[in-house]
Scaffold this motif. Structure first.
Motif, mmCIF file in Angstrom:
data_model
loop_
_atom_site.group_PDB
_atom_site.id
_atom_site.type_symbol
_atom_site.label_atom_id
_atom_site.label_comp_id
_atom_site.label_asym_id
_atom_site.label_seq_id
_atom_site.Cartn_x
_atom_site.Cartn_y
_atom_site.Cartn_z
ATOM 1 N N VAL B 158 32.290 38.348 36.997
ATOM 2 C CA VAL B 158 33.541 39.027 37.327
ATOM 3 C C VAL B 158 34.710 38.289 36.680
ATOM 4 C CG1 VAL B 158 35.041 39.707 39.182
ATOM 5 C CG2 VAL B 158 32.620 39.788 39.513
ATOM 6 N N ASN B 159 35.725 39.046 36.315
ATOM 7 C CA ASN B 159 36.914 38.455 35.713
ATOM 8 C C ASN B 159 36.616 37.751 34.392
ATOM 9 O OD1 ASN B 159 39.693 38.380 36.039
ATOM 10 N ND2 ASN B 159 39.673 36.283 36.782
ATOM 11 N N TYR B 232 39.488 52.772 31.752
ATOM 12 C CA TYR B 232 40.566 52.239 32.576
ATOM 13 C C TYR B 232 40.027 51.684 33.873
ATOM 14 C CZ TYR B 232 44.370 52.560 35.961
ATOM 15 O OH TYR B 232 45.257 52.305 36.959
ATOM 16 N N PHE B 233 39.136 52.410 34.485
ATOM 17 C CA PHE B 233 38.742 52.075 35.829
ATOM 18 C C PHE B 233 37.898 50.806 35.907
ATOM 19 C CE2 PHE B 233 38.816 53.016 40.088
ATOM 20 C CZ PHE B 233 37.587 52.774 40.645
ATOM 21 N N PRO B 235 37.661 48.091 33.860
ATOM 22 C CA PRO B 235 38.413 46.847 33.746
ATOM 23 C C PRO B 235 39.407 46.643 34.882
ATOM 24 C CG PRO B 235 38.926 48.325 31.909
ATOM 25 C CD PRO B 235 37.853 48.955 32.698
ATOM 26 N N LEU B 236 39.920 47.747 35.438
ATOM 27 C CA LEU B 236 40.864 47.612 36.537
ATOM 28 C C LEU B 236 40.217 46.884 37.708
ATOM 29 C CD1 LEU B 236 43.651 48.459 37.740
ATOM 30 C CD2 LEU B 236 42.473 50.393 38.741
ATOM 31 N N VAL B 237 38.989 47.255 37.999
ATOM 32 C CA VAL B 237 38.317 46.671 39.150
ATOM 33 C C VAL B 237 37.789 45.272 38.842
ATOM 34 C CG1 VAL B 237 36.358 46.939 40.710
ATOM 35 C CG2 VAL B 237 37.674 48.913 40.058
ATOM 36 N N LEU B 239 38.729 42.976 36.490
ATOM 37 C CA LEU B 239 39.563 41.903 35.965
ATOM 38 C C LEU B 239 40.767 41.626 36.846
ATOM 39 C CD1 LEU B 239 39.615 42.996 32.233
ATOM 40 C CD2 LEU B 239 38.189 41.253 33.262
ATOM 41 N N ASN B 240 41.001 40.356 37.138
ATOM 42 C CA ASN B 240 42.191 39.989 37.885
ATOM 43 C C ASN B 240 43.208 39.274 37.020
ATOM 44 O OD1 ASN B 240 40.992 40.940 40.190
ATOM 45 N ND2 ASN B 240 40.065 38.979 40.669
ATOM 46 N N TYR B 245 43.175 41.802 30.402
ATOM 47 C CA TYR B 245 43.279 43.257 30.485
ATOM 48 C C TYR B 245 43.153 43.907 29.120
ATOM 49 C CZ TYR B 245 45.432 42.969 35.188
ATOM 50 O OH TYR B 245 45.709 42.750 36.508
ATOM 51 N N THR B 248 44.675 49.741 28.300
ATOM 52 C CA THR B 248 44.823 50.797 29.311
ATOM 53 C C THR B 248 45.319 50.221 30.630
ATOM 54 O OG1 THR B 248 42.471 50.513 29.700
ATOM 55 C CG2 THR B 248 43.133 52.436 28.439
#
Lengths: 300, 303, 458
Positions: B158-159, B232-233, B235-237, B239-240, B245, B248
């Motif tokens: 994650v991340n 979009y979705f 990477p949104l979830v 990456l912090n 990023y 998008t």
């Protein structure tokens, strides 16, 4: 007999090689897709609450979803969306492809790329642009209507929202579908056209009698993708939500509902059940489309 | 139905450009007008984007959307975009590029190998595997993002860019496309003769099969590229860290910041211009790779 | 992902009971935090001051999630004071976007930051799930009297402090002087006068509205309710009182309904391009909004400079002086932190150090909750030309003192916000009776709370 020969034992000598080629994909697929899916399926059998923690509930989430009015009304809306948007988009794409292929258009390459470009635009940017264009007070169409003295178009009201979203989706994907159809048209042997023109067929007749029937497989493919896309509708309403306010309810589409259940309501398990239910419904829908396609083909 | 090789397609394309011998001259104006109308339709939002990118923040809200304002601000805006938050915009673009290129390369290779395997070989449970792969397209993954996150978190990706790249390596439609393409493009006889010459299966694939699959591969590559670039979705979830990023998510966050006051920064013009800049690379890629994906598609479209 | 460096062991072992010498401890902690002393120090469990000082001089890495732009300047002040602590400032999204990521990371057990920006309205949501640590042992309670009282009430329970107030949003009324003058409107002091002025204004020019009540902003809905004395939520353990359709909320709803119906009040979504344009063009004659608005207008409605003035929020009773709060954030420490001392020190320093607070007020224009900054002539004396030279900050500083205390938020603010947009906002757009909407909203939230396992009472 011929079929049996094709599937006979000599082929299976190389079965190991077959596995070898599909293995890399299948391994990544299993890890990145099947595993999370299985975990989510497992989660869907539980229920967790802010007070009281997590408990096993079996298939209760699924039975609840089947009676959930929000889920069902979202499903209705998607079915309506599918029945309206998909035919329009496919008709447009077919028309574009046929015109491109007719040889009667100047600078076809320009049109081809221009119609395809929206596919390259991410939904975030598309919604930004259309959100502004749809603006109820200061959007340019409203400004024009104001100047002309006509009633301003209300794109983002509850009556008009579905067509407005359908417009964005059509804008995004008509060109993409056109390209697929156009590519299929390019594979039609030119001799068929020569035969037709000798018989005196004009361009429209040629299009209808020769090109369209040969486009059937490609049409089938894009129909299938459109079914799946329509039933999974999420991106466009999600990004339009701030501009459209309460008109886009949290359960406006089933996929949006699942998302909000997970992220807003903290009901992760129920969200997983809704997702799977939706996936199952989509599978049924695609299967139906396939069957209808085959029936049609057999009847002609 | 057989596949058309690229050369024949090009012939056909040239043919399409010529006025056919039988008379129908001059009766083409109606379709042309309709096409021009739709040209305008497809270009309107993009035209707005270009025009809006030349305006400063104040003018964005007080001038007519489809015409320019008195101040030409494009270069100031572009500068502001790249200067925002210590040049994070360029970082976002680079991230998108890396994620998209790596994912597309990996995805097209995996899909090609798998498509080849499905098309040219028989093995037990082949139908089942293919069915599962295609069925995967039907399941909506938005709400499953959290379970995916939890799982990925356990393996510690994650991340990190891997959380984006690894899932993007899966392109079920690509596998389907390549299996159809391989079935038609590579005659079984070629494989047989390769075997008779003593080549291994991998050798046949790499030396003979792959070359014939290039147009299809490039098609899958391009579609994977678009799909990952526009994603979009996921990477949104996953990456912090804003430094990771893609464009998008970065743009969406910028837009949200602008909408919510932006801490007194005049950000809308940055959002608009940034959006314009973000779509240029993909459009350029389309233009450059035109020839390839046309022919690749023409095969896959014919079942 | 930043994890703390080894060197300081986990928090629980650090907490020691002080047998005596609490004054010494307090002084030591205060020295470490750099604040000025307010009231008398209390006897409490706290971290031994020398242990705290030791922890703060070990090389440490902190991750700080915040969406305040350019907060690096304030963080630099902190790093100057504690050179061994490095802070990694990350903008993980604004508001809900950040909370979603935060919650997912907390659920996964890893990836959450040490210090995080959380709005007042969301603090109970994260304390209910025990995700924020008590800052009391690190000296937070000694800061209590330096903050405007109602802000402290928002972040603490008894002597457990879960966040440090960063900025606030006391509500006043921004109005367009040019519009008022043109239509002969006097500045309303009560809601009754406001309604009369609005009706008159809208009659004279139907394309203008007296103000906009956004259909997508729970902050606005609850901010106004706050001033009306409403207490929609009260949490005790796992017992939740839900009173969304109580008499005070009804009073507020019944006031706005006729104005919305007649069009004297518009109901557009806020913070989008149409809304900015309306503010610029004078389509909304007033904006009854929070203290952060003046500066914010200066950039987004730049063409209307000089035309705005500020007045107190209209009152329910003539002569009263009461306000509500809209927005505002805090700094909190998550339970995933491996460096609670350093994290607590960062949260406390950023918002309590006078230099840092003043910087946030003057550079980022965050409205301060710190009494010292609110009294500082440099802050209070500002006369922005955007407001025709009016001392805007002074006025809001006064208003800040009149915000009612004891307003509580729910432990599931995501749901409440979303249902505000759906139900209350939906009624606003459709011009349906707001009072009935409150009943629907009440039922919806009650159902959700019960479904989540709360014992719900009215």
């Amino acid at each position: 007999m011929a079929i049996l020969a094709r599937r006979g034992r000599p082929e299976n000598k190389h079965a190991a090689a077959g596995y070898m080629f599909v293995a890399p994909f299948m391994i990544v697929f299993a890890a990145m897709f099947i595993a999370p899916l299985a975990y989510a399926a497992y989660l869907s059998l539980y229920s967790s609450r802010l007070v009281g923690g997590t408990v096993f509930v079996g298939l209760q989430n699924y039975t609840q979803a089947l009676q959930d009015r929000q889920f069902l009304s979202g499903l209705e809306r998607i079915a309506l969306f599918f029945l309206i948007q998909v035919p329009i988009m496919i008709v447009l794409a077919t028309f574009f492809a046929l015109v491109l292929d007719s040889g009667r258009l100047r600078a076809p390459r320009v049109f081809r790329i221009a119609f395809f470009v929206p596919y390259a635009v991410p939904a975030v940017v598309a919604a930004l642009m259309w959100g502004y264009l749809y603006g109820a007070k200061f959007g340019p169409f409203v400004q024009i209507a104001h100047d002309l003295g006509t009633a301003p178009p209300q794109f983002l009201t509850s009556g008009h929202l579905l067509p407005s979203v359908a417009n964005i989706v059509t804008w995004e994907f008509a060109g993409y579908n056109m390209i697929i159809l156009y590519a299929a048209l390019l594979t039609i042997p030119p001799d068929l056209y020569e035969a037709a023109s000798i018989d005196g067929a004009g361009p429209i007749k040629t299009a209808l009698r020769i090109k369209l029937p040969l486009l059937r497989p490609a049409l089938g493919v894009i129909l299938l993708f459109s079914v799946i896309g329509a039933f999974q509708l999420f991106n466009e309403p999600q990004v339009l939500q701030p501009a459209a306010g309460s008109v886009i309810t949290p359960a406006w589409t089933p996929n949006l509902y699942a998302y909000n259940l997970a992220f807003t309501d903290q009901r992760l398990n129920y969200a997983a059940a809704v997702s799977f239910l939706l996936g199952f419904i989509i599978l049924i829908a695609t299967y139906l489309v396939l069957i209808l396609g085959r029936l049609r083909r057999r009847s002609t | 139905m057989t596949i058309t090789t690229p050369r024949r397609t090009k012939e056909r394309e040239d043919l399409a450009g010529r006025v056919p011998p039988s008379s129908i001259r001059g009766r083409g104006w109606l379709p042309t007008i309709i096409m021009i109308a739709f040209f305008v339709y497809f270009m309107i939002p993009l035209a707005w984007l270009v025009i809006a990118s030349t305006k400063n923040n104040a003018d964005l809200f007080s001038t007519f959307g489809f015409w320019f304002s008195h101040h030409f601000n494009l270069f100031t805006n572009i500068h502001a975009v790249f200067a925002y938050s210590n040049g994070v915009f360029l970082r976002w673009m680079l991230n998108s590029l890396i994620y998209a290129l790596v994912s597309a390369a990996g995805a097209s290779f995996l899909a090609t190998a798998a498509g080849y395997g499905f098309a040219k070989y028989q093995f037990p449970a082949k139908g089942l595997l293919l069915g599962v792969v295609l069925g995967a397209i039907a399941v909506p993954t938005t709400a499953l993002a959290i379970p995916t996150y939890l799982l990925f978190s356990k393996i510690g990706i994650v991340n990190t860019p891997w959380a984006i790249i690894l899932p993007s390596l899966i392109n079920p439609i690509g596998v389907f496309l390549m299996s159809v393409y391989a079935r038609d493009a590579i005659p079984d006889s070629l494989i047989e003769s390769g075997r008779l010459d003593g080549a291994s299966d991998i050798g046949i694939f790499l030396r003979i099969g792959l070359r014939m699959l290039v147009p299809g591969l490039i098609t899958v590559f391009l579609f994977s590229l678009v799909s990952t670039w526009n994603n979009y979705f996921l990477p949104l979830v996953m990456l912090n860290n804003p430094k990771l990023y893609p464009i998008t998510v970065g743009l969406a966050q910028l837009n949200a910041t602008a909408n919510n006051g932006g801490g007194s920064q005049a950000l809308f013009s940055v959002v608009v211009t940034g959006s314009l800049l973000s779509i240029i690379p993909l459009i350029a890629a389309f233009l450059l790779l035109q020839r390839f994906w046309q022919s690749g598609l023409s095969a896959g479209a014919v079942k | 992902m930043n994890t703390g460096q080894p060197g300081s062991s986990a928090a629980p072992s650090r907490r020691q009971f002080l047998a005596g010498g609490s004054a010494v401890a307090a002084a030591g902690l205060l020295a470490a935090c750099g604040g000025s002393s307010g009231g008398t120090p209390k006897v409490a469990k706290s971290v031994n001051p020398s242990a705290m000082a030791r922890a703060l001089s070990k090389p440490t890495q902190l991750t700080f999630w915040t969406w305040v732009p350019n907060i690096a300047s304030e963080v630099a002040l902190f790093e100057k004071k504690y050179p061994k602590i490095k802070v990694n400032v990350v903008n993980a999204g604004q508001g809900l976007a950040e909370y979603t990521k935060l919650r997912t990371a907390l659920k996964a057990g890893t990836g959450a930051p040490d210090v995080v920006q959380i709005e007042y309205s969301y603090v109970p949501t994260f304390t209910f799930t025990n995700n924020l640590i008590d800052l009391g042992p690190y000296g937070a309670n000694d800061l209590k009297d330096d903050f405007v009282p109602w802000t402290w009430g928002q972040v603490s329970k008894g002597d457990k402090v879960y966040a440090i107030p960063q900025d606030t949003g006391p509500i006043g009324m921004l109005y367009r002087k040019d519009v008022f003058d043109r239509y002969g409107v006097t500045v309303p002091a009560t809601w009754e006068e406001f309604a009369a002025a609005g009706t008159k204004l809208h009659q004279k020019n139907p394309s203008i509205s007296m103000t906009n009540f956004a259909n997508n902003d729970a902050g606005q809905t609850f901010g106004y309710a706050w001033q009306a004395g409403a207490r929609p939520f009260a949490l005790k353990g796992t017992g939740l009182t839900v009173d969304i359709n109580g008499p005070d909320m009804q009073k507020m709803a019944n006031f706005w309904s006729p104005l919305v119906d007649s069009g004297a009040v518009s109901t557009d979504p806020d913070f989008d391009t149409d809304w900015y344009a309306a503010l610029t063009n004078g389509t909304y004659a007033t904006w009854v909004t929070a203290a952060w608005a003046p500066v914010f207008l200066q950039s987004s409605a730049a063409k209307s400079a000089g035309k705005w003035r500020v007045a107190p929020m209209p009152q329910w009773a003539s002569g009263a002086d009461v306000s509500g709060n809209w927005g505002g954030s805090t700094s909190a420490v998550t339970n995933q932190t491996k460096n609670p001392e350093a994290a607590a020190a960062l949260a406390m320093f950023l918002n309590h150090d006078p230099a840092s607070s003043m910087l946030m007020a003057s550079k980022q224009f965050l409205f301060p909750p710190l009494k010292q900054t609110l009294a500082d002539p440099a802050f209070v004396g500002l006369k922005p030309s955007f407001y025709g030279g009016q001392k805007v900050n002074a006025l809001f500083a006064e208003i800040s003192k009149t915000v009612l205390t004891n307003f509580q938020w729910s432990p599931f603010n995501d749901y409440v916000t979303s249902s505000n947009n759906q139900i209350f906002g939906g009624a606003l757009i459709a011009k349906k009776p707001l009072s009935a909407a409150l009943d629907t909203w009440q039922a919806s939230v009650t159902n959700y709370a019960k479904q989540q396992g709360f014992a719900v009472t009215k």
